[in-house]
Scaffold this active site. Structure first.
Site, PDB file in Angstrom:
ATOM      1  N   LYS A 140       0.837  -1.198   0.000  1.00  0.00           N
ATOM      2  CA  LYS A 140       0.000   0.000   0.000  1.00  0.00           C
ATOM      3  C   LYS A 140       0.875   1.253   0.000  1.00  0.00           C
ATOM      4  CE  LYS A 140      -3.812   0.360   2.434  1.00  0.00           C
ATOM      5  NZ  LYS A 140      -4.726   0.331   3.618  1.00  0.00           N
ATOM      6  N   ILE A 141       0.633   2.102  -0.985  1.00  0.00           N
ATOM      7  CA  ILE A 141       1.365   3.361  -1.123  1.00  0.00           C
ATOM      8  C   ILE A 141       0.343   4.486  -1.263  1.00  0.00           C
ATOM      9  CG2 ILE A 141       2.978   4.684  -2.547  1.00  0.00           C
ATOM     10  CD1 ILE A 141       4.236   2.053  -3.420  1.00  0.00           C
TER      11      ILE A 141
END
Length: 371
Positions: A140-141
């Site tokens: 997750k970014i």
């Protein structure tokens, strides 16, 4: 007897669980939800992990071992969260294989303090990908400006990405471009992109929370009539942009090379306003090719009294545009709303990360003193 979750899945919506804990894994609860509730993916965040670790003794043995080894707090957080995510990936591996890699995904977030540092985000993504070592992992970014280039480079290196903290339509356009650029770079480097995947996590309920506060301050009858309508309209317009972007020659070329589309994922789907239906952000956002990640309370509420009456996004684009026009007319600055939400979103995750570090540090200290 109707089964709303099965009907939701049949409508083309992938049902994911927005929660993870060692207790859920050890008791077989996650496996139960996969088997009996149609859950085909898992999302996590620092808040979820902080709650899990502070409320369970199932982490004590690992914390004790980490304390004896003298591991610092940052590495301890990585080791503990990676262990849970790895186990969840294994629970969902059958779903991953059966769906050809479309579902069966588990998401692990990079340190949110790096949200505005692209190079360090990329380095963290590589480290987590190596540490978990499962093909059905999503890193997750956040969709900050710095995050966009990190998303491209992470995908270019063959790492699947869950783009998080998307609130606005223009930023969503940039996310889609970052995704396609990453695939193009991966392809140019000779990578097989058939197993490279991504979702774009569009946050829903927080939009209503922020907009409704502003509508209350405006106070007119026209403004108050718009409460509880901004978030769904925003998500519907995002899906409209998704459809346009993935009907272009640019995408057609990538699809011909085996690429999977970056599915829209509806996140932040628990209802914050008690005057709204507790399943509104599920019922009102049904379209094939989407993902809805829900906390267990929302999942069970939908299983109990949710309804699927067909698609609720594509037939209502015009209505969504009208809602946006009405919001602007009563004085809502949507650009400012989105900017505020992104800033708050990053800060909330940073605060949760700090609490997570503090929780782990306290446990390491007590584990070390008892060694």
């Amino acid at each position: 007897m109707s089964n709303p979750l099965s009907e939701l899945s049949a409508a083309g919506v992938a049902v994911w669980l927005d929660d993870i804990s060692r207790d859920r894994l050890r008791t077989g609860n996650l496996a139960h939800l996969v088997e009996n509730r149609g859950v085909v993916g898992v999302t996590s965040n620092p808040t979820i992990f902080q709650k899990a670790i502070s409320s369970s003794d199932l982490y004590d043995e690992q914390l004790h071992d980490l304390a004896i080894r003298g591991v610092d707090v940052g590495e301890a957080v990585r080791a503990i969260t990676a262990a849970d995510v790895r186990d969840a990936c294994d629970v969902l591996r059958g779903v991953y294989d059966a769906s050809g890699g479309v579902d069966g995904r588990v998401s692990l977030e990079v340190d949110p303090r790096l949200a505005h540092e692209a190079e360090r985000t990329l380095a963290e993504a590589r480290a987590l990908w190596w540490l978990v070592d499962r093909p059905n992992l999503f890193i997750k970014i956040p969709a900050t400006r710095a995050g966009l280039s990190a998303i491209t480079e992470t995908l270019a290196q063959g790492i699947s990405v869950n783009v998080t903290l998307i609130f606005g339509l223009d930023r969503y356009d940039a996310v889609i471009d970052a995704f396609m650029t990453g695939l193009e770079k991966a392809l140019a480097a000779g990578r097989d992109i058939t197993d490279l995947a991504s979702v774009a996590s569009f946050f829903v309920s927080r939009v209503d929370t922020e907009v409704d506060q502003r509508l209350e301050k405006i106070g007119t009858s026209e403004a108050k009539a718009l409460r509880g309508r901004a978030a769904v309209a925003n998500a519907r317009l995002a899906f409209e942009r998704y459809e346009k972007a993935f009907a272009t020659p640019r995408w057609a070329a990538l699809a011909a090379a085996g690429a999977k589309p970056q599915r829209p994922l509806w996140a932040s789907t628990s209802t914050k306003d008690p005057s709204l239906p507790d399943t509104i952000y599920v019922t009102e956002l049904i379209a094939p090719g989407t993902v809805n990640t829900m906390p267990e309370a929302t999942l069970e509420a939908f299983a109990d009294h949710g309804s699927v009456t067909g698609e609720t996004i594509r037939p209502r684009y015009e209505e969504a545009h009208e809602v946006f026009a009405q919001l602007t007319a009563v004085g809502i600055d949507l650009d400012d709303v989105i900017e505020t939400l992104e800033s708050q979103g990053v800060q909330k995750f940073e605060d949760s990360w700090t609490q997570l570090l503090d929780t782990i540090a306290a446990h390491l200290g007590s584990a070390g003193s008892s060694a």
